[in-house]
Design an enzyme around this catalytic site. Structure first.
Site, mmCIF file in Angstrom:
data_model
loop_
_atom_site.group_PDB
_atom_site.id
_atom_site.type_symbol
_atom_site.label_atom_id
_atom_site.label_comp_id
_atom_site.label_asym_id
_atom_site.label_seq_id
_atom_site.Cartn_x
_atom_site.Cartn_y
_atom_site.Cartn_z
ATOM 1 N N GLU A 15 -14.285 -56.241 48.012
ATOM 2 C CA GLU A 15 -15.245 -55.643 47.071
ATOM 3 C C GLU A 15 -15.719 -56.691 46.068
ATOM 4 O OE1 GLU A 15 -17.116 -53.446 45.956
ATOM 5 O OE2 GLU A 15 -16.652 -51.480 46.772
ATOM 6 N N ASN A 146 -19.857 -46.497 41.849
ATOM 7 C CA ASN A 146 -20.020 -47.723 42.616
ATOM 8 C C ASN A 146 -21.207 -48.539 42.103
ATOM 9 O OD1 ASN A 146 -17.983 -48.410 44.630
ATOM 10 N ND2 ASN A 146 -18.337 -46.367 45.423
ATOM 11 N N ASP A 194 -22.512 -47.415 48.719
ATOM 12 C CA ASP A 194 -21.397 -48.033 48.005
ATOM 13 C C ASP A 194 -21.949 -49.057 47.007
ATOM 14 O OD1 ASP A 194 -18.939 -49.183 47.257
ATOM 15 O OD2 ASP A 194 -18.086 -48.932 49.243
#
Length: 287
Positions: A15, A146, A194
């Site tokens: 991420e 997100n 996302d």
């Protein structure tokens, strides 16, 4: 178009990818892996640091330092020394929650959301670290906060993944996030939105978890381009490289996938678009 592997390091949940123009390197994290990683574009070498807590995202700072949003709150990591220091605690009394995706706003302040580690998803806020060191809740009622992107200093695109929308809000320089202006419904696309980033034309590049793709969307929501990945779970994306013309994509490892060798690794492609420079954390007042 298809993305190709950029680094073979496999993470359970990659991420927070971000390009640090000053250092000439790309940063990203592994959340349950408790790792911060960086790729030096000039040498192609990868470095990493293991943390004792889960990070949710990071923002470049200066001199090889990055600001992390972790289970403890906002922490500064010196990647050269491998030392972290707490800048501001967040939800220290709620061990069932952790910080998730975030980014610097146009004023150099870092925002990051919090989320429940396990089900059920109890809604929580999006926090902002002020120059004074105070932490403000600026948007509430979020399940899995997100992607964030600012097309203009007074406008914020934000994703709360379960809604399968991308919401545009007013964004005052001070105080909480303003009213929602409009939304892009992306429920017709495979997967769940996302992380995301903007290009210089104001188009959104959005990673779709369980969708095996990053889609480029116009501000009106029209799909302009698609980057296909050989994995199910892209998580975040950012433009990087000296010309900001390479799109980097982090991914998560799904145990049921057939592509065991590459899920959870970092990918890249040249999509024919140019990104905007990443805003670095401005630091605390007087620091």
């Amino acid at each position: 178009m298809r993305a190709e592997p950029a680094d073979p390091t496999r993470l359970t949940l990659g991420e927070g990818v971000s390009w640090d123009a000053e250092a000439g390197r790309l940063h990203w994290i592994g959340i349950p892996d408790r790792r911060v990683l960086w790729l030096d574009e000039a040498t192609g070498r990868t470095g990493s640091h293991r943390l004792d807590v889960m990070p949710g995202t990071l923002a470049p700072y200066r001199d090889g330092q990055v600001l992390l949003a972790t289970e403890r709150g906002f922490e500064l990591l010196d990647t050269a020394q491998g030392v972290t220091s707490l800048v501001a605690a967040v939800e220290g009394d709620r061990p069932e929650r952790r910080m998730n995706d975030g980014k610097c706003d146009p004023y150099g302040r870092v925002l990051a959301g919090t989320m429940q580690i396990d089900e059920p998803r109890v809604p929580g806020p999006l926090y902002r670290l002020e120059p004074t060191g105070e932490v403000l809740a600026v948007l509430d009622g979020l399940a899995i906060p997100n992607g964030l992107a600012w097309p203009e200093p007074d406008r914020l695109w934000h994703i709360d993944s379960p809604t399968r929308r991308i919401d545009l809000y007013e964004y005052p320089e001070r105080g909480p996030v303003g009213p929602r202006i409009r939304s892009l419904d992306v429920s017709h696309l495979p997967g769940v939105p996302d992380g995301m980033t903007l290009d210089t034309d104001g188009n959104l590049w959005v990673a779709f978890w369980d969708g095996s793709a990053v889609h480029c969307l116009s501000p009106a929501g029209r799909v302009l381009a698609t980057v296909e990945l050989p994995v199910r779970r892209p998580t975040s994306c950012a433009f990087g490289g000296p010309g900001l013309d390479t799109l980097f994509v982090t991914t998560a490892h799904a145990s049921a996938d057939a592509e065991q060798a590459v899920s959870g690794t970092l990918f890249r492609c040249a999509p024919g678009a140019t990104g905007r420079p990443a805003q670095c954390w401005a630091g605390l007042s007087g620091r």
